[in-house]
Design a protein around this motif. Structure first.
Motif, PDB file in Angstrom:
ATOM      1  N   ILE A  12       0.787  -1.315  -0.232  1.00  0.00           N
ATOM      2  CA  ILE A  12      -0.008  -0.074   0.008  1.00  0.00           C
ATOM      3  C   ILE A  12       0.894   1.285   0.186  1.00  0.00           C
ATOM      4  O   ILE A  12       1.863   1.597   0.936  1.00  0.00           O
ATOM      5  CB  ILE A  12      -1.121   0.163   1.424  1.00  0.00           C
ATOM      6  N   PHE A  13       0.461   2.144  -0.960  1.00  0.00           N
ATOM      7  CA  PHE A  13       1.494   3.360  -1.113  1.00  0.00           C
ATOM      8  C   PHE A  13       0.429   4.522  -1.142  1.00  0.00           C
ATOM      9  O   PHE A  13      -0.594   4.342  -1.645  1.00  0.00           O
ATOM     10  CB  PHE A  13       2.564   3.163  -2.270  1.00  0.00           C
ATOM     11  N   LYS A  14       1.054   5.688  -0.871  1.00  0.00           N
ATOM     12  CA  LYS A  14       0.302   6.929  -1.070  1.00  0.00           C
ATOM     13  C   LYS A  14       0.411   7.628  -2.523  1.00  0.00           C
ATOM     14  O   LYS A  14       1.568   7.706  -2.709  1.00  0.00           O
ATOM     15  CB  LYS A  14       0.341   8.090  -0.025  1.00  0.00           C
ATOM     16  N   ARG A  15      -0.836   8.087  -2.976  1.00  0.00           N
ATOM     17  CA  ARG A  15      -0.584   8.943  -4.410  1.00  0.00           C
ATOM     18  C   ARG A  15      -0.368  10.252  -3.911  1.00  0.00           C
ATOM     19  O   ARG A  15      -1.062  11.028  -3.320  1.00  0.00           O
ATOM     20  CB  ARG A  15      -1.841   8.567  -4.921  1.00  0.00           C
ATOM     21  N   ILE A  16       1.146  10.561  -4.241  1.00  0.00           N
ATOM     22  CA  ILE A  16       1.289  11.978  -3.787  1.00  0.00           C
ATOM     23  C   ILE A  16       2.077  12.637  -5.225  1.00  0.00           C
ATOM     24  O   ILE A  16       3.103  12.466  -5.457  1.00  0.00           O
ATOM     25  CB  ILE A  16       2.498  11.900  -2.783  1.00  0.00           C
ATOM     26  N   GLY A  17       1.284  12.774  -6.191  1.00  0.00           N
ATOM     27  CA  GLY A  17       1.751  13.323  -7.161  1.00  0.00           C
ATOM     28  C   GLY A  17       2.379  12.893  -8.315  1.00  0.00           C
ATOM     29  O   GLY A  17       2.786  13.176  -9.351  1.00  0.00           O
ATOM     30  N   PHE A  18       2.567  11.322  -8.025  1.00  0.00           N
ATOM     31  CA  PHE A  18       3.266  10.487  -9.233  1.00  0.00           C
ATOM     32  C   PHE A  18       2.635   9.026  -8.871  1.00  0.00           C
ATOM     33  O   PHE A  18       1.815   8.756  -8.150  1.00  0.00           O
ATOM     34  CB  PHE A  18       4.618  10.599  -8.858  1.00  0.00           C
ATOM     35  N   ASP A  19       2.943   8.209 -10.095  1.00  0.00           N
ATOM     36  CA  ASP A  19       2.416   6.819 -10.114  1.00  0.00           C
ATOM     37  C   ASP A  19       3.220   5.991  -9.176  1.00  0.00           C
ATOM     38  O   ASP A  19       4.455   6.173  -8.717  1.00  0.00           O
ATOM     39  CB  ASP A  19       2.369   6.595 -11.453  1.00  0.00           C
ATOM     40  N   TRP A  20       2.956   4.845  -9.369  1.00  0.00           N
ATOM     41  CA  TRP A  20       3.607   3.750  -8.437  1.00  0.00           C
ATOM     42  C   TRP A  20       4.925   3.630  -9.254  1.00  0.00           C
ATOM     43  O   TRP A  20       5.339   3.449 -10.336  1.00  0.00           O
ATOM     44  CB  TRP A  20       2.932   2.454  -8.860  1.00  0.00           C
ATOM     45  N   ILE A 112      -3.494   4.745  -2.026  1.00  0.00           N
ATOM     46  CA  ILE A 112      -4.552   5.378  -1.628  1.00  0.00           C
ATOM     47  C   ILE A 112      -4.262   6.946  -1.707  1.00  0.00           C
ATOM     48  O   ILE A 112      -3.204   7.333  -1.835  1.00  0.00           O
ATOM     49  CB  ILE A 112      -4.612   4.921  -0.087  1.00  0.00           C
ATOM     50  N   PRO A 113      -5.162   7.811  -1.435  1.00  0.00           N
ATOM     51  CA  PRO A 113      -5.074   9.187  -1.474  1.00  0.00           C
ATOM     52  C   PRO A 113      -4.082   9.708  -0.187  1.00  0.00           C
ATOM     53  O   PRO A 113      -4.141   8.996   0.709  1.00  0.00           O
ATOM     54  CB  PRO A 113      -6.364   9.887  -1.503  1.00  0.00           C
ATOM     55  N   ARG A 114      -3.255  10.835  -0.294  1.00  0.00           N
ATOM     56  CA  ARG A 114      -2.466  11.157   0.499  1.00  0.00           C
ATOM     57  C   ARG A 114      -3.206  11.405   2.145  1.00  0.00           C
ATOM     58  O   ARG A 114      -2.655  11.018   3.180  1.00  0.00           O
ATOM     59  CB  ARG A 114      -1.662  12.429   0.348  1.00  0.00           C
ATOM     60  N   GLU A 115      -4.669  11.896   2.015  1.00  0.00           N
ATOM     61  CA  GLU A 115      -5.152  12.062   3.074  1.00  0.00           C
ATOM     62  C   GLU A 115      -5.984  10.914   3.761  1.00  0.00           C
ATOM     63  O   GLU A 115      -7.081  11.298   4.611  1.00  0.00           O
ATOM     64  CB  GLU A 115      -6.013  13.187   2.817  1.00  0.00           C
ATOM     65  N   TYR A 116      -6.141   9.774   2.989  1.00  0.00           N
ATOM     66  CA  TYR A 116      -6.793   8.741   3.311  1.00  0.00           C
ATOM     67  C   TYR A 116      -6.692   8.324   4.860  1.00  0.00           C
ATOM     68  O   TYR A 116      -5.507   7.988   5.259  1.00  0.00           O
ATOM     69  CB  TYR A 116      -6.565   7.402   2.483  1.00  0.00           C
ATOM     70  N   LYS A 117      -7.672   8.086   5.657  1.00  0.00           N
ATOM     71  CA  LYS A 117      -7.764   7.892   7.058  1.00  0.00           C
ATOM     72  C   LYS A 117      -7.368   6.424   7.309  1.00  0.00           C
ATOM     73  O   LYS A 117      -7.770   5.396   6.457  1.00  0.00           O
ATOM     74  CB  LYS A 117      -8.932   7.984   7.791  1.00  0.00           C
ATOM     75  N   ILE A 118      -6.276   6.202   7.973  1.00  0.00           N
ATOM     76  CA  ILE A 118      -5.907   4.927   8.365  1.00  0.00           C
ATOM     77  C   ILE A 118      -5.863   4.764   9.564  1.00  0.00           C
ATOM     78  O   ILE A 118      -5.254   5.480  10.658  1.00  0.00           O
ATOM     79  CB  ILE A 118      -4.266   4.398   7.866  1.00  0.00           C
ATOM     80  N   PHE A 119      -6.565   3.699  10.511  1.00  0.00           N
ATOM     81  CA  PHE A 119      -6.613   3.378  11.822  1.00  0.00           C
ATOM     82  C   PHE A 119      -6.649   1.953  12.078  1.00  0.00           C
ATOM     83  O   PHE A 119      -7.218   1.143  10.984  1.00  0.00           O
ATOM     84  CB  PHE A 119      -7.634   4.206  12.500  1.00  0.00           C
ATOM     85  N   SER A 120      -6.259   1.314  12.943  1.00  0.00           N
ATOM     86  CA  SER A 120      -6.143  -0.035  13.431  1.00  0.00           C
ATOM     87  C   SER A 120      -7.384  -0.297  14.276  1.00  0.00           C
ATOM     88  O   SER A 120      -7.232  -0.049  15.445  1.00  0.00           O
ATOM     89  CB  SER A 120      -4.934  -0.543  13.871  1.00  0.00           C
ATOM     90  N   PRO A 121      -8.417  -0.898  13.834  1.00  0.00           N
ATOM     91  CA  PRO A 121      -9.538  -1.153  15.118  1.00  0.00           C
ATOM     92  C   PRO A 121      -8.895  -2.241  15.859  1.00  0.00           C
ATOM     93  O   PRO A 121      -9.468  -2.236  17.082  1.00  0.00           O
ATOM     94  CB  PRO A 121     -10.771  -1.862  13.931  1.00  0.00           C
ATOM     95  N   GLU A 122      -7.810  -2.935  15.596  1.00  0.00           N
ATOM     96  CA  GLU A 122      -7.280  -3.850  16.468  1.00  0.00           C
ATOM     97  C   GLU A 122      -6.251  -3.465  17.395  1.00  0.00           C
ATOM     98  O   GLU A 122      -5.735  -3.976  18.372  1.00  0.00           O
ATOM     99  CB  GLU A 122      -6.825  -5.124  15.765  1.00  0.00           C
ATOM    100  N   GLY A 123      -6.100  -2.112  17.140  1.00  0.00           N
ATOM    101  CA  GLY A 123      -4.720  -1.217  17.874  1.00  0.00           C
ATOM    102  C   GLY A 123      -3.451  -1.633  17.789  1.00  0.00           C
ATOM    103  O   GLY A 123      -2.645  -1.434  18.562  1.00  0.00           O
ATOM    104  N   ARG A 124      -3.214  -2.220  16.460  1.00  0.00           N
ATOM    105  CA  ARG A 124      -1.803  -2.530  16.069  1.00  0.00           C
ATOM    106  C   ARG A 124      -1.294  -1.297  15.311  1.00  0.00           C
ATOM    107  O   ARG A 124      -1.882  -0.420  14.962  1.00  0.00           O
ATOM    108  CB  ARG A 124      -2.081  -3.606  15.104  1.00  0.00           C
ATOM    109  N   THR A 125       0.309  -1.120  15.653  1.00  0.00           N
ATOM    110  CA  THR A 125       0.922  -0.293  15.127  1.00  0.00           C
ATOM    111  C   THR A 125       0.799  -0.136  13.525  1.00  0.00           C
ATOM    112  O   THR A 125       1.468  -1.349  12.996  1.00  0.00           O
ATOM    113  CB  THR A 125       2.439  -0.189  15.679  1.00  0.00           C
ATOM    114  N   CYS A 126       0.874   0.725  12.865  1.00  0.00           N
ATOM    115  CA  CYS A 126       0.949   0.890  11.232  1.00  0.00           C
ATOM    116  C   CYS A 126       1.949   2.047  10.865  1.00  0.00           C
ATOM    117  O   CYS A 126       1.966   3.098  11.502  1.00  0.00           O
ATOM    118  CB  CYS A 126      -0.597   1.271  10.836  1.00  0.00           C
TER     119      CYS A 126
END
Length: 354
Positions: A12-20, A112-126
């Motif tokens: 998973i990478f963030k789209r920040i003005g360029f492609d993969w 994913i977009p740069r601002e896409y919200k990421i959180f772990s419902p399981e409380g794991r470190t990301c």
């Protein structure tokens, strides 16, 4: 008896003005394990495929559980420039063998977009990280997945007559070469490897840096002899992309005897001719194998043909290159891909193109 499981994981990478641009140029999202085995190690997000799921559906469910991704946010046809927040594309599949467990891994690339919200419902470190330069611990299959990005689709194999120095004017057309060790010229092998490295170092920066370890647009030198590698100095070792075993060596191998990489971007490959040899390569988690002879009879074994090649590919848990009477042509490459292979390798007919 080994247990087996099939999973789906995502780069998973963030789209920040360029492609993969590949996993070294895009930091990738990792999640920390909260149970054994590999407690506190980081891994790619994803998980087990249930009996009623296909790999993509399983991935969507797992990412919802692990990262809070919304299942309705996916575009199943685009990786980027997508009308929905999450772009997705299937990348590859391998099977990785741990002690007592075989894991079939379906690998996807997600944007994913740069601002896409990421959180772990399981409380794991990301964390977004590059495991090749990060001091955290990562499960061992991580590095094998990263190495998938530069496995050659066309591998030139040297011979006494044909080698790197016989086509210097066309050197830019060769992205991967295996310097083969012949039993009757063993004394010349190490000097030939050194000569190749010295030639590369004399070229311009753009050219010679392509042989150094990275996961985007890399050129590879594969050698056949670990003693030769050990004889090189620290800087010259950086130009060696990996080690290859012939089938006789492969039959004597186990994980304790396997060459120890000095870089997680060094490849280990082997030559295989039958299911027995492929099974050994599978157990050793090799990066790729070369299967032969496909289109030409050898003195000790008949040609496989594309059907026989396809049958052996189905037994392999890693990418497979076709060798034996193969030409460096679009036709042979397409046939190899259609037969389930990753690419082609060649000696005489490859070099004759130049």
């Amino acid at each position: 008896m080994n247990q087996s499981v099939e999973i789906s994981v995502a780069l998973i990478f963030k789209r920040i003005g360029f492609d993969w641009l590949g996993p070294c140029r895009n930091d990738i999202l990792f999640i920390q394990r909260d149970k054994e085995p590999f407690y506190k190690y980081f891994e790619l997000p994803g998980g087990k495929i249930n009996s009623n799921e296909n790999p993509l559906d399983a991935l969507k469910r797992e990412l919802s559980e692990e990262l809070g991704f919304n299942v309705s946010d996916y575009s199943d046809t685009e990786l980027y420039n997508t009308s929905k927040p999450i772009g997705v594309r299937f990348f590859n599949k391998i099977t990785h063998h741990y002690q007592g467990l075989s894991v079939a891994i379906n690998i996807f690339i997600l944007s994913i977009p740069r601002e896409y919200k990421i959180f772990s419902p399981e409380g794991r470190t990301c964390k977004f990280m590059n495991p090749l330069s990060n001091p955290n611990k990562f499960i061992e299959s991580t590095y094998r997945i990263y190495r998938l990005f530069e496995i050659p689709t066309q591998l030139f194999i040297s011979s006494d007559q044909y080698n790197f120095f016989s086509i210097l004017d066309s050197k830019n057309n060769i992205n991967a070469i295996r310097i083969r060790k012949n039993s009757h010229v063993t004394k010349k092998y190490s000097p030939n490897v050194q000569k190749t490295i010295e030639f590369i170092k004399r070229q311009d920066d753009i050219y010679h840096k392509q042989f150094l370890p990275h996961v985007h647009g890399r050129k590879l030198i594969i050698i056949d002899d670990s003693d030769t590698y050990d004889s090189l100095n620290f800087e010259d070792k950086k130009y060696i992309g990996g080690l290859h075993y012939n089938s006789s060596q492969l039959l004597k191998l186990n994980k304790k005897k396997l060459w120890e990489r000095e870089s997680n971007l060094q490849y280990i490959s082997a030559s295989c001719h039958n299911r027995q040899e492929i099974n050994i390569a599978n157990d050793l988690n090799l990066d790729f194998i070369i299967v032969s002879p496909v289109l030409i009879d050898k003195s000790d074994r008949p040609k496989l043909g594309w059907n026989g090649f396809s049958q052996l590919v189905s037994e392999a848990h890693m990418p497979v290159l076709a060798l034996g009477g193969i030409s460096n042509t679009d036709e042979d490459y397409v046939r190899a891909i259609e037969s389930g292979g990753h690419g082609i390798a060649g000696i005489t007919k490859f070099w004759n193109k130049f």
